[in-house]
Scaffold this motif. Structure first.
Motif, PDB file in Angstrom:
ATOM      1  N   THR A 114       0.853  -1.187   0.000  1.00  0.00           N
ATOM      2  CA  THR A 114       0.000   0.000   0.000  1.00  0.00           C
ATOM      3  C   THR A 114       0.887   1.234   0.000  1.00  0.00           C
ATOM      4  O   THR A 114       2.061   1.185   0.394  1.00  0.00           O
ATOM      5  CB  THR A 114      -0.897   0.037   1.251  1.00  0.00           C
ATOM      6  N   ALA A 115       0.314   2.340  -0.403  1.00  0.00           N
ATOM      7  CA  ALA A 115       1.065   3.597  -0.435  1.00  0.00           C
ATOM      8  C   ALA A 115       1.590   3.960   0.952  1.00  0.00           C
ATOM      9  O   ALA A 115       2.733   4.420   1.092  1.00  0.00           O
ATOM     10  CB  ALA A 115       0.189   4.715  -0.989  1.00  0.00           C
ATOM     11  N   ALA A 116       0.786   3.742   1.992  1.00  0.00           N
ATOM     12  CA  ALA A 116       1.198   4.092   3.354  1.00  0.00           C
ATOM     13  C   ALA A 116       2.386   3.255   3.815  1.00  0.00           C
ATOM     14  O   ALA A 116       3.356   3.776   4.378  1.00  0.00           O
ATOM     15  CB  ALA A 116       0.028   3.908   4.317  1.00  0.00           C
ATOM     16  N   THR A 117       2.344   1.951   3.576  1.00  0.00           N
ATOM     17  CA  THR A 117       3.447   1.071   3.982  1.00  0.00           C
ATOM     18  C   THR A 117       4.705   1.401   3.186  1.00  0.00           C
ATOM     19  O   THR A 117       5.804   1.479   3.741  1.00  0.00           O
ATOM     20  CB  THR A 117       3.056  -0.404   3.781  1.00  0.00           C
ATOM     21  N   LEU A 118       4.534   1.604   1.897  1.00  0.00           N
ATOM     22  CA  LEU A 118       5.675   1.936   1.044  1.00  0.00           C
ATOM     23  C   LEU A 118       6.309   3.244   1.477  1.00  0.00           C
ATOM     24  O   LEU A 118       7.533   3.365   1.509  1.00  0.00           O
ATOM     25  CB  LEU A 118       5.255   2.002  -0.424  1.00  0.00           C
ATOM     26  N   SER A 119       5.504   4.220   1.831  1.00  0.00           N
ATOM     27  CA  SER A 119       6.016   5.532   2.219  1.00  0.00           C
ATOM     28  C   SER A 119       7.006   5.422   3.383  1.00  0.00           C
ATOM     29  O   SER A 119       8.079   6.029   3.361  1.00  0.00           O
ATOM     30  CB  SER A 119       4.861   6.454   2.593  1.00  0.00           C
ATOM     31  N   GLY A 120       6.661   4.635   4.395  1.00  0.00           N
ATOM     32  CA  GLY A 120       7.552   4.445   5.532  1.00  0.00           C
ATOM     33  C   GLY A 120       8.859   3.782   5.130  1.00  0.00           C
ATOM     34  O   GLY A 120       9.937   4.159   5.599  1.00  0.00           O
ATOM     35  N   MET A 121       8.772   2.799   4.253  1.00  0.00           N
ATOM     36  CA  MET A 121       9.983   2.118   3.782  1.00  0.00           C
ATOM     37  C   MET A 121      10.858   3.061   2.973  1.00  0.00           C
ATOM     38  O   MET A 121      12.081   3.054   3.108  1.00  0.00           O
ATOM     39  CB  MET A 121       9.621   0.894   2.957  1.00  0.00           C
ATOM     40  N   LEU A 122      10.224   3.874   2.140  1.00  0.00           N
ATOM     41  CA  LEU A 122      10.989   4.832   1.338  1.00  0.00           C
ATOM     42  C   LEU A 122      11.695   5.846   2.236  1.00  0.00           C
ATOM     43  O   LEU A 122      12.847   6.215   1.977  1.00  0.00           O
ATOM     44  CB  LEU A 122      10.076   5.548   0.338  1.00  0.00           C
ATOM     45  N   ASP A 123      11.018   6.284   3.288  1.00  0.00           N
ATOM     46  CA  ASP A 123      11.637   7.215   4.230  1.00  0.00           C
ATOM     47  C   ASP A 123      12.901   6.612   4.831  1.00  0.00           C
ATOM     48  O   ASP A 123      13.948   7.273   4.901  1.00  0.00           O
ATOM     49  CB  ASP A 123      10.669   7.585   5.358  1.00  0.00           C
TER      50      ASP A 123
ATOM     51  N   LEU B 186      14.788   4.148   3.631  1.00  0.00           N
ATOM     52  CA  LEU B 186      15.815   3.973   2.607  1.00  0.00           C
ATOM     53  C   LEU B 186      16.460   5.308   2.233  1.00  0.00           C
ATOM     54  O   LEU B 186      17.663   5.381   1.994  1.00  0.00           O
ATOM     55  CB  LEU B 186      15.226   3.287   1.372  1.00  0.00           C
ATOM     56  N   GLU B 187      15.644   6.354   2.216  1.00  0.00           N
ATOM     57  CA  GLU B 187      16.187   7.690   1.911  1.00  0.00           C
ATOM     58  C   GLU B 187      17.108   8.156   3.038  1.00  0.00           C
ATOM     59  O   GLU B 187      18.175   8.722   2.779  1.00  0.00           O
ATOM     60  CB  GLU B 187      15.053   8.684   1.688  1.00  0.00           C
ATOM     61  N   GLU B 188      16.701   7.924   4.293  1.00  0.00           N
ATOM     62  CA  GLU B 188      17.532   8.306   5.439  1.00  0.00           C
ATOM     63  C   GLU B 188      18.892   7.621   5.391  1.00  0.00           C
ATOM     64  O   GLU B 188      19.888   8.194   5.813  1.00  0.00           O
ATOM     65  CB  GLU B 188      16.824   7.937   6.755  1.00  0.00           C
ATOM     66  N   ARG B 189      18.927   6.407   4.860  1.00  0.00           N
ATOM     67  CA  ARG B 189      20.182   5.662   4.749  1.00  0.00           C
ATOM     68  C   ARG B 189      20.971   6.047   3.507  1.00  0.00           C
ATOM     69  O   ARG B 189      22.058   5.528   3.268  1.00  0.00           O
ATOM     70  CB  ARG B 189      19.898   4.169   4.728  1.00  0.00           C
ATOM     71  N   GLY B 190      20.422   6.947   2.703  1.00  0.00           N
ATOM     72  CA  GLY B 190      21.120   7.407   1.507  1.00  0.00           C
ATOM     73  C   GLY B 190      21.093   6.424   0.357  1.00  0.00           C
ATOM     74  O   GLY B 190      21.918   6.504  -0.552  1.00  0.00           O
ATOM     75  N   LEU B 191      20.113   5.502   0.348  1.00  0.00           N
ATOM     76  CA  LEU B 191      20.046   4.476  -0.681  1.00  0.00           C
ATOM     77  C   LEU B 191      19.150   4.862  -1.849  1.00  0.00           C
ATOM     78  O   LEU B 191      19.232   4.264  -2.919  1.00  0.00           O
ATOM     79  CB  LEU B 191      19.583   3.148  -0.074  1.00  0.00           C
ATOM     80  N   LEU B 192      18.289   5.836  -1.628  1.00  0.00           N
ATOM     81  CA  LEU B 192      17.470   6.352  -2.726  1.00  0.00           C
ATOM     82  C   LEU B 192      17.281   7.848  -2.546  1.00  0.00           C
ATOM     83  O   LEU B 192      17.525   8.396  -1.476  1.00  0.00           O
ATOM     84  CB  LEU B 192      16.130   5.618  -2.832  1.00  0.00           C
ATOM     85  N   GLN B 193      16.859   8.464  -3.632  1.00  0.00           N
ATOM     86  CA  GLN B 193      16.621   9.908  -3.629  1.00  0.00           C
ATOM     87  C   GLN B 193      15.241  10.185  -4.196  1.00  0.00           C
ATOM     88  O   GLN B 193      14.736   9.437  -5.026  1.00  0.00           O
ATOM     89  CB  GLN B 193      17.665  10.623  -4.503  1.00  0.00           C
ATOM     90  N   ARG B 194      14.662  11.274  -3.728  1.00  0.00           N
ATOM     91  CA  ARG B 194      13.383  11.738  -4.279  1.00  0.00           C
ATOM     92  C   ARG B 194      13.674  13.016  -5.048  1.00  0.00           C
ATOM     93  O   ARG B 194      14.432  13.861  -4.585  1.00  0.00           O
ATOM     94  CB  ARG B 194      12.383  12.007  -3.168  1.00  0.00           C
TER      95      ARG B 194
END
Length: 157
Positions: free
Chosen positions: A75-84, A86-94
């Motif tokens: 779901t968008a909500a679950t994915l959002s937390g995971m993306l946050d 991964l972004e905090e760890r510097g593994l992805l960018q928005r």
């Protein structure tokens, strides 16, 4: 003249005998997944879902969260937390879209790309080795059966 009445009831009695063996098989798959998830956690602290997200992003130039959500069945909500995380760890960018500021693109960072290249596979190595021994038609049949079983489970996360 009499009209035939067509019954729309489903006869579940024919599948009752399959409940236990199917559940046992699903449980064995779940246990194997949990063991492999612990292996993945020892590698870079990733969950299988996080690694899958990174792998999907590695295969694309860029994706929106909405597109990614469908690709990884979250779901968008679950994915959002995971993306946050991964972004905090510097593994992805928005990145905001230049033409439409409402749209946000997800991109794999260089650190994320390196991690994906070094990461273990999503499937346990033993499973992959045993799968490789099967004939091609068996691999395709097994994959089709698993995909169909997942489809039968409906919208699940």
């Amino acid at each position: 003249m009499t009209d035939k009445i067509v019954s729309t009831e489903i006869d579940l009695s024919s599948v009752v005998a399959l409940d236990l063996p199917i559940f046992q098989a699903l449980r064995r798959l779940q246990q194997a997944g949990e063991v492999h998830a612990k292996r993945l956690a020892r590698f870079g602290g990733l969950t299988p879902m996080q690694l899958m997200i990174l792998q999907v992003l590695a295969g694309e130039a860029r994706l929106t969260a909405s597109d990614l959500s469908g690709r990884v069945s979250l779901t968008a909500a679950t994915l959002s937390g995971m993306l946050d995380r991964l972004e905090e760890r510097g593994l992805l960018q928005r990145q905001r879209d230049d033409q439409d500021r409402r749209r946000q693109w997800l991109l794999l960072s260089e650190a994320g790309r390196e991690l994906v290249q070094q990461a273990p596979t999503l499937l346990p190595p033993e499973f992959r080795q045993r799968l490789a021994v099967l004939k091609e038609w068996e691999r395709h049949s097994l994959t089709a059966a698993l995909l169909r079983a997942a489809e039968l489970c409906g919208e699940m996360e």
